[in-house]
Scaffold this active site. Structure first.
Site, mmCIF file in Angstrom:
data_model
loop_
_atom_site.group_PDB
_atom_site.id
_atom_site.type_symbol
_atom_site.label_atom_id
_atom_site.label_comp_id
_atom_site.label_asym_id
_atom_site.label_seq_id
_atom_site.Cartn_x
_atom_site.Cartn_y
_atom_site.Cartn_z
ATOM 1 N N ASP A 223 100.212 92.222 53.525
ATOM 2 C CA ASP A 223 99.246 91.793 54.542
ATOM 3 C C ASP A 223 97.873 91.647 53.866
ATOM 4 O O ASP A 223 97.816 91.392 52.677
ATOM 5 C CB ASP A 223 99.259 92.792 55.715
ATOM 6 C CG ASP A 223 98.762 92.156 57.009
ATOM 7 O OD1 ASP A 223 97.956 91.219 56.948
ATOM 8 O OD2 ASP A 223 99.166 92.605 58.103
ATOM 9 N N HIS A 246 97.297 88.650 52.103
ATOM 10 C CA HIS A 246 96.723 87.696 53.047
ATOM 11 C C HIS A 246 95.219 87.522 52.871
ATOM 12 O O HIS A 246 94.535 87.045 53.755
ATOM 13 C CB HIS A 246 97.071 88.091 54.483
ATOM 14 C CG HIS A 246 98.535 87.975 54.784
ATOM 15 N ND1 HIS A 246 99.072 88.219 56.021
ATOM 16 C CD2 HIS A 246 99.593 87.640 53.998
ATOM 17 C CE1 HIS A 246 100.401 88.042 55.968
ATOM 18 N NE2 HIS A 246 100.726 87.698 54.752
#
Ligand code: NAG
Ligand code: NAG
Ligand code: NAG
Ligand code: NAG
Length: 401
Positions: A223, A246
């Site tokens: 993430d 991310h």
């Protein structure tokens, strides 16, 4: 008479010195080795009780305490190290700490917690092994509103004037490191690793915290490498390498009223193969909130899908896809600079500034951007929506501002 005066002076000096010395003695380091409290590095038995007893004694001792975890592999179930303590706490992890695998073995959302501590140091070069693989399939928060969040590997709540350095975390079940209500905390020489596809494994998640510095850190995770949510203020990030992951993200903002993120400085960072690079995201729809005074500069991107991204229509779950395009975020984004950003984009739209129709982004600056796209349908482009700002210096792709 003179001799007497000198004598008295000398005596005073001696008395003063021994008092000072006594004080000095008490602020000496004292070691609390977890092995002396019964910890066993056999990769089998749970060591939480031994660790907690070592912490308890160290915290209550009058001087600076070193809680020492020697080399070896220690099974450790959830623990919360709580202050306030009498003096500085130095938590040295030489060995490997292994979390319980199954989430049924946790009663909270934290594996290792530090709370209400002033002057904490966590260091030592050791590993935190979150053993996430068994737990990841239970991460169903995007589809199940009653889901139980998986435990964060290391959580710092109300921790001030502290340092975290030379530490590794692998396969966290949820975020690797979470800072909440912290102030003046420096994180450096940390390495956080989890697979690309592991869900919600943010590297460092920051909320309600001020004066946080992150440097010389490598984050490869599933993430956000770093996520800054409401209450993040005066955050300095430099020399961070991110990817997979991310990106370094502000948000998501606007789920509750009056969220604020401000004074964020991201410099000298490298993104390699990450989904995003420099990102600001707000929910759609969302409530009145603010993101301002944000600087991303001197950043190298290699094969990043969205190198520069403001997304005010963020809504990743299927449940809100029908609201997409309604363009109704109420988060005011202003004073955002992207400066000296170069490298390659793995998608055609290298720069996306997708702001809200209700509160357009204000004072967004693009300065010296050089992002190439080598794939089909190139060259790279940029895309702007509801954004007010300027661009200067080199602009490749051509600026949409
Ligand atoms: C964090 O780093 C800054 C700048 O290097 C320094 O001024 C500050 O004292 C450091 N804080 C701690 C708690 O070490
Ligand atoms: C960025 O890197 C340059 C040189 O590599 C260095 O001089 C500068 O201090 C760095 N800035 C930060 C904020 O780390
Ligand atoms: C970042 O790295 C550069 C180059 O190695 C170095 O000069 C600078 O001091 C580093 N910044 C921090 C805050 O560690
Ligand atoms: C944006 O920058 C301007 C000029 O520096 C400043 O006056 C304004 O207060 C800033 N906006 C916010 C929300 O901080």
């Amino acid at each position: 008479m003179v001799t007497l005066a000198y004598g008295i002076f000398g005596l005073c000096f001696l008395v003063f010195f021994s008092i000072a010395n006594a004080k000095y003695y008490h602020s000496q380091l004292k070691y609390f080795n977890v092995k002396d409290y019964g910890a066993v590095a056999d990769d089998k038995r749970d060591n939480s009780e031994a660790f907690l007893r070592a912490w308890y004694d160290g915290c209550r001792w009058g001087g600076r305490s070193v809680i020492y975890i020697p080399y070896g592999t220690y099974k450790l179930s959830e623990v919360s190290f709580e202050g306030p303590c009498n003096d500085m706490m130095i938590f040295v992890i030489k060995g490997v700490l292994k979390a319980p695998t199954h989430i049924s073995l946790f009663s909270t959302n934290t594996w290792i917690g530090f709370r209400y501590i002033d002057r904490l140091v966590v260091k030592g070069g050791g590993y935190l092994d979150g053993q996430g693989a068994v737990a990841w399939p239970y991460n169903d928060c995007s589809i199940n509103p009653k889901c139980m969040p998986l435990p964060v590997t290391m959580r710092f709540d109300f921790v001030t004037n502290s340092r975290i350095h030379h530490l590794r975390s692998i396969n966290s079940k949820n975020s690797h490191i979470n800072l909440f209500a912290c102030e003046n905390v420096n994180i450096s020489f940390v390495r956080l690793t989890a697979p690309d596809e592991s869900p919600n494994t943010d590297g460092i998640h920051i909320g309600l915290s001020t004066n946080i510095k992150i440097s010389r850190t490598v984050i490869q995770t599933g993430d956000d490498c770093i996520a800054m949510v409401t209450g993040s203020k005066d955050i300095d990030i430099s020399n961070v390498t991110c990817g997979p992951g991310h990106g370094i993200s502000i948000g998501s903002l606007g789920r509750t009223l009056g969220e604020v993120v401000t004074a964020i400085n991201v410099r000298n960072c490298t993104f390699i193969g990450s989904q995003n690079g420099a990102r600001i995201k707000t929910w759609a729809p969302s409530l009145s909130s603010v993101a301002s005074n944000i600087f991303f500069g001197d950043i190298y991107m290699e094969n990043v899908h969205n190198p520069i991204l403001i997304d005010q229509q963020y809504c990743p779950t299927p449940s809100c896809s029908d609201q997409l395009g309604q363009d109704n975020s109420k988060v005011q984004i202003s004073n955002v600079t992207f400066s000296n950003i170069w490298g390659t984009s793995s998608s055609k739209v290298a720069v996306t500034l997708k702001c809200s129709k209700l509160v357009p982004c204000k004072n967004v600056q693009l300065d010296n951007i050089n992002l190439k796209y080598h794939g089909r349908g190139g060259p790279a482009t940029s895309s702007c929506l509801n954004v007010i700002g300027d661009s200067y210096g080199r602009q490749s792709p051509p600026s949409c501002l």
